[in-house]
Design an enzyme around this catalytic site. Sequence first.
Site, PDB file in Angstrom:
ATOM      1  N   TRP A  99       0.846  -1.201   0.000  1.00 42.59           N
ATOM      2  CA  TRP A  99       0.000   0.000   0.000  1.00 42.59           C
ATOM      3  C   TRP A  99       0.875   1.242   0.000  1.00 42.59           C
ATOM      4  O   TRP A  99       0.582   2.220  -0.694  1.00 42.59           O
ATOM      5  CB  TRP A  99      -0.958  -0.009   1.185  1.00 42.59           C
ATOM      6  CG  TRP A  99      -1.896  -1.174   1.160  1.00 42.59           C
ATOM      7  CD1 TRP A  99      -1.976  -2.198   2.053  1.00 42.59           C
ATOM      8  CD2 TRP A  99      -2.880  -1.462   0.158  1.00 42.59           C
ATOM      9  NE1 TRP A  99      -2.949  -3.092   1.678  1.00 42.59           N
ATOM     10  CE2 TRP A  99      -3.521  -2.664   0.524  1.00 42.59           C
ATOM     11  CE3 TRP A  99      -3.296  -0.807  -1.018  1.00 42.59           C
ATOM     12  CZ2 TRP A  99      -4.539  -3.236  -0.238  1.00 42.59           C
ATOM     13  CZ3 TRP A  99      -4.325  -1.383  -1.783  1.00 42.59           C
ATOM     14  CH2 TRP A  99      -4.927  -2.575  -1.385  1.00 42.59           C
ATOM     15  N   ASP A 166      -1.481   6.633   6.466  1.00 40.75           N
ATOM     16  CA  ASP A 166      -2.522   5.693   6.047  1.00 40.75           C
ATOM     17  C   ASP A 166      -2.712   4.748   7.234  1.00 40.75           C
ATOM     18  O   ASP A 166      -1.846   3.940   7.528  1.00 40.75           O
ATOM     19  CB  ASP A 166      -2.044   4.939   4.797  1.00 40.75           C
ATOM     20  CG  ASP A 166      -3.016   3.842   4.362  1.00 40.75           C
ATOM     21  OD1 ASP A 166      -4.048   3.634   5.041  1.00 40.75           O
ATOM     22  OD2 ASP A 166      -2.733   3.183   3.333  1.00 40.75           O
ATOM     23  N   LYS A 190     -11.721  -2.254   7.234  1.00 41.68           N
ATOM     24  CA  LYS A 190     -10.887  -3.135   8.061  1.00 41.68           C
ATOM     25  C   LYS A 190     -11.393  -3.167   9.506  1.00 41.68           C
ATOM     26  O   LYS A 190     -11.439  -4.218  10.124  1.00 41.68           O
ATOM     27  CB  LYS A 190      -9.423  -2.683   8.044  1.00 41.68           C
ATOM     28  CG  LYS A 190      -8.853  -2.415   6.651  1.00 41.68           C
ATOM     29  CD  LYS A 190      -8.445  -3.682   5.911  1.00 41.68           C
ATOM     30  CE  LYS A 190      -8.324  -3.505   4.414  1.00 41.68           C
ATOM     31  NZ  LYS A 190      -7.294  -2.602   3.950  1.00 41.68           N
TER      32      LYS A 190
HETATM   33  C1  LIG Z   1      -6.835  -2.128   2.518  1.00 43.85           C
HETATM   34  C2  LIG Z   1      -5.835  -1.052   2.549  1.00 43.85           C
HETATM   35  C3  LIG Z   1      -5.786  -0.051   1.562  1.00 43.85           C
HETATM   36  C4  LIG Z   1      -6.710  -0.034   0.369  1.00 43.85           C
HETATM   37  O1  LIG Z   1      -7.958   0.362   0.720  1.00 43.85           O
HETATM   38  P1  LIG Z   1      -9.106   0.586  -0.381  1.00 43.85           P
HETATM   39  O2  LIG Z   1     -10.181   1.185   0.448  1.00 43.85           O
HETATM   40  O3  LIG Z   1      -9.428  -0.756  -0.952  1.00 43.85           O
HETATM   41  O4  LIG Z   1      -8.577   1.505  -1.416  1.00 43.85           O
HETATM   42  C5  LIG Z   1      -4.843   0.946   1.688  1.00 43.85           C
HETATM   43  N1  LIG Z   1      -3.975   0.961   2.711  1.00 43.85           N
HETATM   44  C6  LIG Z   1      -3.981   0.004   3.664  1.00 43.85           C
HETATM   45  C7  LIG Z   1      -3.001   0.079   4.780  1.00 43.85           C
HETATM   46  C8  LIG Z   1      -4.912  -1.026   3.602  1.00 43.85           C
HETATM   47  O5  LIG Z   1      -4.923  -1.971   4.552  1.00 43.85           O
END
Ligand SMILES: *Cc1c(COP(=O)(O)O)cnc(C)c1O
Length: 356
Positions: A99, A166, A190
């Site tokens: 990511w 993030d 998540k």
């Molecule tokens: C799942 C995840 C993403 C992607 O998320 P989307 O909502 O599918 O774009 C980005 N960063 C991290 C750390 C993730 O776990």
Amino acid sequence: MKKHNFFAGPSILPQYTIDKTIEGIKDFAGSGLSVLEISHRSKEFIACMNDTIALCRELLEIPAGYQVIFLGGGASLQFAMVPMNLMNTKSAYLVTGEWATKAYKEAKLFGEAVEVATSKDKNFNYIPKTYMVPADASYFHITSNNTIFGTELKKDPDVNIPLIADMSSDIFSRPVDVSKYSLIYAGAQKNLAPAGVTLVIVKEDILGKVTRPIPTMLDYRTHIKAESMFNTPPVFAVFAAQQTLVWLKGLGGVKAMQKKNIEKAQLLYDEIDRNKLFVPTVKDAADRSVMNICFVMAEEYKELEQPFADFAKSKGMVGIAGHRSVGGFRASTYNALPKESVQALVDTMKEFEKNH
Ligand SMILES: *Cc1c(COP(=O)(O)O)cnc(C)c1O
């Protein structure tokens, strides 16, 4: 048979959220209509949005000067929105996983993105600790929890430029000192809600400093001004997020949740370390994620990978296959996963060891 949901995302939600969501689908806030069919401009939904934002503020102790907004497009859209809104000519990235790599790649579209350090040399199985962050960068971007590789930054980096994170896979799993960050974003699927909404916490005074034109929908200021109602927000996902936050508050908030999460993770890491059939992919305990726990078969037991997967499935374990870039197994132990599920996985690992 009871299922134990270890999926990495979308992932387990509290039973409370599921039950309240079913109620809301039938009758939303006593309106006599389903949450799926009401106007986002209805007074009931405006109250829901405001309460969800207020719960975020309360649970994460978000200081004054920060705005909380709910957006579409997933965390992945933030990979582009962050540099578009905040990067002048240079930005800095800590590249700790897939990511983070994707976020870094988007930043390069808007100027000079600097990779200050990466753990790619060891398939992202550790967190780089020593690096220099350029003082003239507009911001430093980190990924607090690396969902795929099972590493987590346990300490906020100390930098003199705006810090951006993030936190998609560890938001609300632990307290966060929001004042250290200029922007935090998290896809909800998540630890918060079903897919479809992204939480953004942004310090207002970092906005408006770039000269490039920003499309209206991609400008944070649009959504701040419209209180996340510039266009139709993901009504259903926001409603579900509100339920999860009510549940979390009832359990004592993020501090109480962190205690539970650490206990769950410790239980599983202890078994991975003890059991001769398995090895952890993240060797340094300091870097191990509390949310996504990765392990593989020991070299001499490689041929037992599929048999273990089958055995675990027979015991009700769901979603423990590792990501294709790591292999082996990954157990995601998000907030809503009860300790009993972790214990069931540990018991399964012990029983499998005894059988072999
Ligand atoms: C799942 C995840 C993403 C992607 O998320 P989307 O909502 O599918 O774009 C980005 N960063 C991290 C750390 C993730 O776990």
